[in-house]
Write a protein that holds these residues in place. Structure first.
Motif, PDB file in Angstrom:
ATOM      1  N   VAL A  56      41.727  45.634  48.081  1.00 46.83           N
ATOM      2  CA  VAL A  56      42.907  44.787  48.279  1.00 46.83           C
ATOM      3  C   VAL A  56      42.901  43.748  47.169  1.00 46.83           C
ATOM      4  O   VAL A  56      41.923  43.012  46.994  1.00 46.83           O
ATOM      5  CB  VAL A  56      42.912  44.119  49.667  1.00 46.83           C
ATOM      6  N   GLU A  58      45.596  41.053  44.547  1.00 49.04           N
ATOM      7  CA  GLU A  58      46.832  40.265  44.515  1.00 49.04           C
ATOM      8  C   GLU A  58      47.291  40.096  43.079  1.00 49.04           C
ATOM      9  O   GLU A  58      46.467  40.018  42.170  1.00 49.04           O
ATOM     10  CB  GLU A  58      46.599  38.866  45.091  1.00 49.04           C
ATOM     11  N   PRO A  64      50.088  40.915  47.819  1.00 45.41           N
ATOM     12  CA  PRO A  64      48.976  41.863  47.941  1.00 45.41           C
ATOM     13  C   PRO A  64      49.351  43.281  47.528  1.00 45.41           C
ATOM     14  O   PRO A  64      50.517  43.682  47.597  1.00 45.41           O
ATOM     15  CB  PRO A  64      48.641  41.812  49.427  1.00 45.41           C
ATOM     16  N   CYS A  92      41.190  40.170  45.941  1.00 45.36           N
ATOM     17  CA  CYS A  92      41.334  39.096  46.932  1.00 45.36           C
ATOM     18  C   CYS A  92      39.970  38.618  47.419  1.00 45.36           C
ATOM     19  O   CYS A  92      39.010  39.383  47.444  1.00 45.36           O
ATOM     20  CB  CYS A  92      42.086  39.604  48.160  1.00 45.36           C
ATOM     21  N   HIS A 100      45.439  40.383  54.980  1.00 46.23           N
ATOM     22  CA  HIS A 100      46.478  41.306  54.515  1.00 46.23           C
ATOM     23  C   HIS A 100      46.361  42.671  55.188  1.00 46.23           C
ATOM     24  O   HIS A 100      47.356  43.261  55.589  1.00 46.23           O
ATOM     25  CB  HIS A 100      46.398  41.520  53.002  1.00 46.23           C
TER      26      HIS A 100
END
Length: 162
Positions: A56, A58, A64, A92, A100
């Motif tokens: 994950v 960003e 995201p 992240c 998220h």
């Protein structure tokens, strides 16, 4: 009794796969904190190249996104930013990734995430006959055909492996 004989957990990821008619095999293993894909590959006796990380990340606007990458490679965030296109991409923090995705880091699956996020997949993953990807819990991978990923996630192909 081997770990494979133990009943696999029901997770948002496995529910998602069933809802979309995706055949998958369940693979439980002894999770090790910070062990990564090398541990899961060793425990399942498969190539780390076939164990796919769900990362994950960003962009510069804190939006995201998910990147699927071979376990034995890193993501070039500079190249990813160039290809998707945006100014900057970074991984992240664990608590942000958890928020998220709805999964704990180490158990993050691209299936059944809390938020809908764009998914990017390393192009060469599609060359594999079978992949092992997180099933939504630490110590739990599912084996699926990579083309099923394409069908249900509709990811964008990238070439960002280091």
């Amino acid at each position: 009794m081997s770990r494979q004989d133990i009943h696999a957990p029901e997770t948002p990821a496995t529910r998602f796969l069933r809802q979309h008619g995706i055949a998958f095999s369940s693979h439980l293993y002894a999770y090790e904190e910070h062990g990564g894909t090398s541990v899961s590959a060793r425990e399942l006796n498969v190539s780390e190249h076939a164990v796919i990380k769900t990362l994950v990340m960003e962009n510069e606007n804190a939006q995201p996104l998910i990147v699927l990458m071979h376990g034995d490679h890193k993501v070039s965030t500079k190249e990813l930013a160039r290809q998707i296109p945006c100014k900057h991409v970074e991984t992240c923090k664990p608590e942000t990734a958890n928020r998220h995705s709805g999964y704990l880091v180490g158990g993050t699956s691209p299936f059944g995430t809390r938020k809908k996020m764009p998914v990017y997949i390393e192009r060469t993953i599609l060359d594999l006959p079978l992949i092992y990807i997180n099933g939504g819990r630490r110590g739990f991978l599912v084996g699926i055909h990579p083309h099923d990923l394409m069908r249900v996630l509709q990811p964008k192909l990238v070439q960002v492996a280091n």
